[in-house]
Design a protein around this motif. Structure first.
Motif: not given
Length: 371
Positions: A251-258
């Motif tokens: 999230a801190g890198q602008g990614w979305h984790a699921e």
């Protein structure tokens, strides 16, 4: 100041050619990073959740080479993060049926193995060789080095229409196969459609009247975390902490984790089996979808059953759309930021954490994310 030095090492890495293992991996065309695995000072100054004092693992033996080669690895939907000590013991499970089937297939393949080895030896003795071949790095292997299938249970919930049918993640193909019956016939269907070593990356999508449905995974990476507590308590402790750290770092890198599989039809529409096209057109479609996934900045995190080497907990496997699989061991929440920045985003291997890997040798590529 110490924290700034750590940040500098994390991003830029130490001077090149200071690590013999890095040099060895580079010689084998593995894209590597010399960056620090740990992104914080010791003791931690960034608030990472550490492991308890009783968390004792092997910190001294050589990890690289502790992964046995396989042709494909499959992860079966169960919706759970812990299982019987041996997943084959759960009667009626797809894992039990697949392991039984795979064992029979492996025995058949082993009959001709000695002859194949003799042929390879004869090739190596060719008098026309004018240079000494590079010695392969132990623990790194290609899909073609084995015909074996690695079978894992996973925490994802099935996306199949039928409640008693499973959904299977297939690597390094980077696909999900749904509508797999929880039966010996379902195992055979999965083998014939997606697992048989003779199949290419598109699997058996051209097989007529197949009841299975296959999609490319719509994620830029899939992170597998061994959480098999009944096999080894350390994995049950490590996996939830690593999952939390990966979610925060991504999230801190602008990614979305699921942590659950989104139905891939939302991204890619119809399954591959429903595409009315030639084999060449199918391959072009799959390649296009894989490249689309690589740009998505989305990660899928799945808890799995025993992957081997629990003495190296936390165990983490990262698969990419380009077909690579990186096996890391002794991973702590303190290492996750470096893994995200260097391996997931930059496509570079961190040698100190490396247990082994599939298709990591990438000649003429600067990154595992290159095509």
């Amino acid at each position: 100041m110490f924290g700034l030095r750590k940040l500098h090492a994390l991003v830029l890495g130490p001077p090149a050619d200071t690590d013999p293992l890095c040099d060895q991996l580079r010689t084998s065309d593995v894209p590597v990073s010399g960056a620090d695995c740990r992104s914080c000072s010791d003791p931690c100054d960034l608030g990472h959740e550490g492991y308890p004092a009783r968390f004792n693992i092997d910190t001294s033996s050589h990890m690289l080479g502790s992964v046995k080669p396989y042709h494909r690895q499959i992860v079966i939907s169960t919706g759970k993060s812990d299982w019987d000590r041996d997943i084959a013991d759960e009667k009626g499970s797809l894992a039990a049926h697949m392991l039984s089937l795979s064992s029979d297939k492996d025995k058949d393949k082993d009959k001709g193995k000695d002859k194949d080895k003799e042929k390879e030896k004869e090739k190596d003795k060719s008098p026309h060789q004018n240079h000494k071949p590079v010695r392969p790095v132990n623990g790194l292997f290609r899909t073609s080095d084995s015909t074996k299938t690695s079978v894992l249970n996973g925490s994802h919930i099935s996306i199949s229409d039928n409640h008693d049918h499973e959904s299977i993640l297939v690597f390094p193909d980077y696909t999900v196969v749904s509508e797999v019956r929880r039966s010996p016939q379902g195992a055979q269907d999965l083998w014939s459609n997606s697992v048989n070593p003779h199949l290419n990356r598109e699997g058996g999508a051209m097989i007529e009247k197949s009841s299975l449905k296959t999609w490319v995974l719509p994620y830029s990476c899939v992170i597998l975390l061994c959480s098999h507590k009944r096999r080894d308590n350390r994995c049950g402790i490590a996996a939830p902490k690593l999952e939390h750290a990966f979610i925060q770092s991504l999230a801190g890198q602008g990614w979305h984790a699921e942590v659950q599989l989104e139905h891939p039809s939302i991204t890619f529409g119809s399954p591959l089996e429903d595409l009315n096209c030639s084999q060449e057109e199918l391959q072009e479609t799959v390649n296009g979808q894989l490249k689309h996934s690589a740009e998505a900045k989305r990660a899928l995190i799945i808890m799995t059953s025993h992957v081997g080497g629990h003495k190296y907990a936390g165990n983490c496997i990262i698969y990419t759309p380009s077909g690579s699989g990186v096996w890391y061991g002794r991973v702590t929440p303190h290492d996750v930021e470096s893994i995200v920045v260097n391996t997931i985003i930059k496509g570079l291997v961190l040698p100190p954490l490396l247990r082994g890997g599939l298709n990591l040798s990438r000649p003429n590529c600067k990154s595992l994310n290159d095509w």
